[in-house]
Design a protein around this motif. Structure first.
Motif, PDB file in Angstrom:
ATOM      1  N   LEU A  44       0.873  -1.167   0.000  1.00 24.40           N
ATOM      2  CA  LEU A  44       0.000   0.000   0.000  1.00 24.40           C
ATOM      3  C   LEU A  44       0.912   1.219   0.000  1.00 24.40           C
ATOM      4  CD1 LEU A  44      -2.883   1.075   0.080  1.00 24.40           C
ATOM      5  CD2 LEU A  44      -2.733   1.042   2.573  1.00 24.40           C
ATOM      6  N   ILE A  45       0.769   2.027  -1.048  1.00 23.21           N
ATOM      7  CA  ILE A  45       1.634   3.195  -1.244  1.00 23.21           C
ATOM      8  C   ILE A  45       0.796   4.453  -1.134  1.00 23.21           C
ATOM      9  CG2 ILE A  45       3.139   4.388  -2.882  1.00 23.21           C
ATOM     10  CD1 ILE A  45       3.685   1.631  -4.151  1.00 23.21           C
ATOM     11  N   GLU A  46       1.270   5.409  -0.324  1.00 26.40           N
ATOM     12  CA  GLU A  46       0.612   6.705  -0.218  1.00 26.40           C
ATOM     13  C   GLU A  46       1.395   7.691  -1.062  1.00 26.40           C
ATOM     14  OE1 GLU A  46      -1.490   9.566   3.032  1.00 26.40           O
ATOM     15  OE2 GLU A  46       0.155   8.322   3.715  1.00 26.40           O
ATOM     16  N   THR A  47       0.716   8.295  -2.047  1.00 20.85           N
ATOM     17  CA  THR A  47       1.371   9.241  -2.953  1.00 20.85           C
ATOM     18  C   THR A  47       1.490  10.608  -2.300  1.00 20.85           C
ATOM     19  OG1 THR A  47      -0.683   9.953  -3.994  1.00 20.85           O
ATOM     20  CG2 THR A  47       0.399   8.014  -4.940  1.00 20.85           C
ATOM     21  N   SER A  48       2.185  11.516  -2.950  1.00 20.39           N
ATOM     22  CA  SER A  48       2.375  12.862  -2.410  1.00 20.39           C
ATOM     23  C   SER A  48       1.054  13.643  -2.335  1.00 20.39           C
ATOM     24  CB  SER A  48       3.390  13.631  -3.253  1.00 20.39           C
ATOM     25  OG  SER A  48       2.931  13.718  -4.580  1.00 20.39           O
ATOM     26  N   THR A  49       0.061  13.230  -3.123  1.00 21.42           N
ATOM     27  CA  THR A  49      -1.249  13.896  -3.084  1.00 21.42           C
ATOM     28  C   THR A  49      -2.163  13.310  -2.020  1.00 21.42           C
ATOM     29  OG1 THR A  49      -2.161  12.390  -4.749  1.00 21.42           O
ATOM     30  CG2 THR A  49      -1.141  14.419  -5.546  1.00 21.42           C
ATOM     31  N   GLY A  50      -1.694  12.289  -1.296  1.00 17.41           N
ATOM     32  CA  GLY A  50      -2.496  11.678  -0.246  1.00 17.41           C
ATOM     33  C   GLY A  50      -3.313  10.482  -0.708  1.00 17.41           C
ATOM     34  N   ARG A  51      -3.248  10.187  -1.991  1.00 18.15           N
ATOM     35  CA  ARG A  51      -3.977   9.030  -2.529  1.00 18.15           C
ATOM     36  C   ARG A  51      -3.270   7.754  -2.117  1.00 18.15           C
ATOM     37  NH1 ARG A  51      -4.409   7.604  -8.856  1.00 18.15           N
ATOM     38  NH2 ARG A  51      -2.481   6.595  -8.294  1.00 18.15           N
ATOM     39  N   ARG A  52      -4.051   6.725  -1.796  1.00 16.51           N
ATOM     40  CA  ARG A  52      -3.478   5.428  -1.421  1.00 16.51           C
ATOM     41  C   ARG A  52      -3.740   4.429  -2.536  1.00 16.51           C
ATOM     42  NH1 ARG A  52      -4.447   4.665   5.038  1.00 16.51           N
ATOM     43  NH2 ARG A  52      -3.315   6.549   5.612  1.00 16.51           N
ATOM     44  N   VAL A  53      -2.674   3.748  -2.959  1.00 14.28           N
ATOM     45  CA  VAL A  53      -2.762   2.807  -4.074  1.00 14.28           C
ATOM     46  C   VAL A  53      -2.235   1.459  -3.606  1.00 14.28           C
ATOM     47  CG1 VAL A  53      -2.049   2.349  -6.452  1.00 14.28           C
ATOM     48  CG2 VAL A  53      -2.326   4.706  -5.671  1.00 14.28           C
ATOM     49  N   ARG A  54      -3.026   0.406  -3.812  1.00 12.91           N
ATOM     50  CA  ARG A  54      -2.592  -0.951  -3.479  1.00 12.91           C
ATOM     51  C   ARG A  54      -1.975  -1.552  -4.735  1.00 12.91           C
ATOM     52  NH1 ARG A  54      -2.837  -3.669   1.017  1.00 12.91           N
ATOM     53  NH2 ARG A  54      -4.377  -2.266   1.886  1.00 12.91           N
ATOM     54  N   VAL A  55      -0.712  -1.959  -4.646  1.00 14.49           N
ATOM     55  CA  VAL A  55       0.048  -2.434  -5.796  1.00 14.49           C
ATOM     56  C   VAL A  55       0.435  -3.902  -5.569  1.00 14.49           C
ATOM     57  CG1 VAL A  55       2.147  -2.071  -7.152  1.00 14.49           C
ATOM     58  CG2 VAL A  55       0.974  -0.113  -6.142  1.00 14.49           C
ATOM     59  N   PRO A  56       0.126  -4.778  -6.529  1.00 12.13           N
ATOM     60  CA  PRO A  56       0.548  -6.178  -6.380  1.00 12.13           C
ATOM     61  C   PRO A  56       2.064  -6.304  -6.550  1.00 12.13           C
ATOM     62  CG  PRO A  56      -0.530  -5.833  -8.491  1.00 12.13           C
ATOM     63  CD  PRO A  56      -0.647  -4.548  -7.738  1.00 12.13           C
ATOM     64  N   LYS A  57       2.671  -7.097  -5.702  1.00 11.50           N
ATOM     65  CA  LYS A  57       4.129  -7.260  -5.737  1.00 11.50           C
ATOM     66  C   LYS A  57       4.593  -8.064  -6.947  1.00 11.50           C
ATOM     67  CE  LYS A  57       4.590  -7.530  -0.689  1.00 11.50           C
ATOM     68  NZ  LYS A  57       4.959  -8.453   0.394  1.00 11.50           N
ATOM     69  N   ALA A  58       3.894  -9.130  -7.277  1.00 13.83           N
ATOM     70  CA  ALA A  58       4.369 -10.108  -8.256  1.00 13.83           C
ATOM     71  C   ALA A  58       4.500  -9.549  -9.675  1.00 13.83           C
ATOM     72  CB  ALA A  58       3.460 -11.322  -8.266  1.00 13.83           C
ATOM     73  N   VAL A  59       3.722  -8.559 -10.037  1.00 17.57           N
ATOM     74  CA  VAL A  59       3.713  -8.073 -11.425  1.00 17.57           C
ATOM     75  C   VAL A  59       4.463  -6.754 -11.603  1.00 17.57           C
ATOM     76  CG1 VAL A  59       1.555  -9.252 -11.939  1.00 17.57           C
ATOM     77  CG2 VAL A  59       1.490  -6.892 -11.145  1.00 17.57           C
ATOM     78  N   CYS A  60       5.182  -6.330 -10.577  1.00 16.19           N
ATOM     79  CA  CYS A  60       5.874  -5.042 -10.633  1.00 16.19           C
ATOM     80  C   CYS A  60       7.339  -5.176 -10.225  1.00 16.19           C
ATOM     81  CB  CYS A  60       5.218  -4.043  -9.685  1.00 16.19           C
ATOM     82  SG  CYS A  60       3.502  -3.656 -10.050  1.00 16.19           S
ATOM     83  N   ASP A  61       8.139  -4.232 -10.690  1.00 21.20           N
ATOM     84  CA  ASP A  61       9.497  -4.028 -10.205  1.00 21.20           C
ATOM     85  C   ASP A  61       9.503  -2.657  -9.548  1.00 21.20           C
ATOM     86  OD1 ASP A  61      10.245  -6.432 -11.297  1.00 21.20           O
ATOM     87  OD2 ASP A  61      11.159  -5.543 -13.068  1.00 21.20           O
ATOM     88  N   PHE A  62      10.226  -2.531  -8.439  1.00 19.97           N
ATOM     89  CA  PHE A  62      10.177  -1.312  -7.641  1.00 19.97           C
ATOM     90  C   PHE A  62      11.560  -0.698  -7.488  1.00 19.97           C
ATOM     91  CE2 PHE A  62       6.904  -4.254  -6.124  1.00 19.97           C
ATOM     92  CZ  PHE A  62       5.769  -3.472  -6.246  1.00 19.97           C
ATOM     93  N   ILE A  63      11.578   0.628  -7.374  1.00 22.31           N
ATOM     94  CA  ILE A  63      12.796   1.342  -7.014  1.00 22.31           C
ATOM     95  C   ILE A  63      12.563   1.903  -5.616  1.00 22.31           C
ATOM     96  CG2 ILE A  63      14.314   3.293  -7.499  1.00 22.31           C
ATOM     97  CD1 ILE A  63      13.545   2.982 -10.453  1.00 22.31           C
ATOM     98  N   PHE A  64      13.381   1.453  -4.669  1.00 28.41           N
ATOM     99  CA  PHE A  64      13.317   1.941  -3.298  1.00 28.41           C
ATOM    100  C   PHE A  64      14.399   2.975  -3.090  1.00 28.41           C
ATOM    101  CE2 PHE A  64      11.345  -2.216  -2.890  1.00 28.41           C
ATOM    102  CZ  PHE A  64      10.280  -1.953  -2.044  1.00 28.41           C
ATOM    103  N   LYS A  65      14.068   4.031  -2.341  1.00 29.97           N
ATOM    104  CA  LYS A  65      15.065   5.025  -1.957  1.00 29.97           C
ATOM    105  C   LYS A  65      15.409   4.758  -0.495  1.00 29.97           C
ATOM    106  CE  LYS A  65      16.008   9.942  -1.752  1.00 29.97           C
ATOM    107  NZ  LYS A  65      15.433  11.285  -1.894  1.00 29.97           N
ATOM    108  N   LEU A  66      16.659   4.393  -0.257  1.00 31.01           N
ATOM    109  CA  LEU A  66      17.109   4.083   1.089  1.00 31.01           C
ATOM    110  C   LEU A  66      17.334   5.372   1.875  1.00 31.01           C
ATOM    111  CD1 LEU A  66      19.649   1.224   0.310  1.00 31.01           C
ATOM    112  CD2 LEU A  66      17.194   1.089   0.724  1.00 31.01           C
ATOM    113  N   PRO A  67      17.410   5.282   3.207  1.00 26.62           N
ATOM    114  CA  PRO A  67      17.611   6.487   4.029  1.00 26.62           C
ATOM    115  C   PRO A  67      18.847   7.307   3.662  1.00 26.62           C
ATOM    116  CG  PRO A  67      16.973   4.645   5.419  1.00 26.62           C
ATOM    117  CD  PRO A  67      17.189   4.094   4.030  1.00 26.62           C
TER     118      PRO A  67
END
Length: 94
Positions: A44-67
């Motif tokens: 579950l990802i909250e965008t900068s506009t406050g919208r919440r989007v549920r994204v399936p893991k299996a069909v996506c590749d993600f870019i994470f920004k580490l601390p």
């Protein structure tokens, strides 16, 4: 233990900034924000506009920004599974 590109799969990803890099669903390709929840098969990802989007893991590749600002590409198929089990899984299982 500090989160690094080598050990990201062994850490909690809730709270990290994320961007969908690739997806079989074209409407998910522009999703970016902060991970606020994780289930066995979705993020579950909250965008900068406050919208919440549920994204399936299996069909996506993600870019994470580490601390520390490092960006890491992770194939979603490696994230599939209960979060607590993923944290316990041995590295050779990937």
């Amino acid at each position: 233990m500090k989160i690094t590109p080598r050990n990201i799969l062994r850490h909690e990803i809730i709270g990290l900034e994320i961007e969908v890099a690739r997806s079989t669903n074209p409407s998910l390709k522009e999703v970016k924000g902060t991970v606020i929840d994780e289930t066995m098969k979705t993020l579950l990802i909250e965008t900068s506009t406050g919208r919440r989007v549920r994204v399936p893991k299996a069909v996506c590749d993600f870019i994470f920004k580490l601390p520390d600002g490092t960006r890491v590409l992770v194939e979603g198929r490696y994230l599939v599974g209960r979060p607590e089990d993923r944290l316990k899984r041995r590295l050779k299982d990937w």
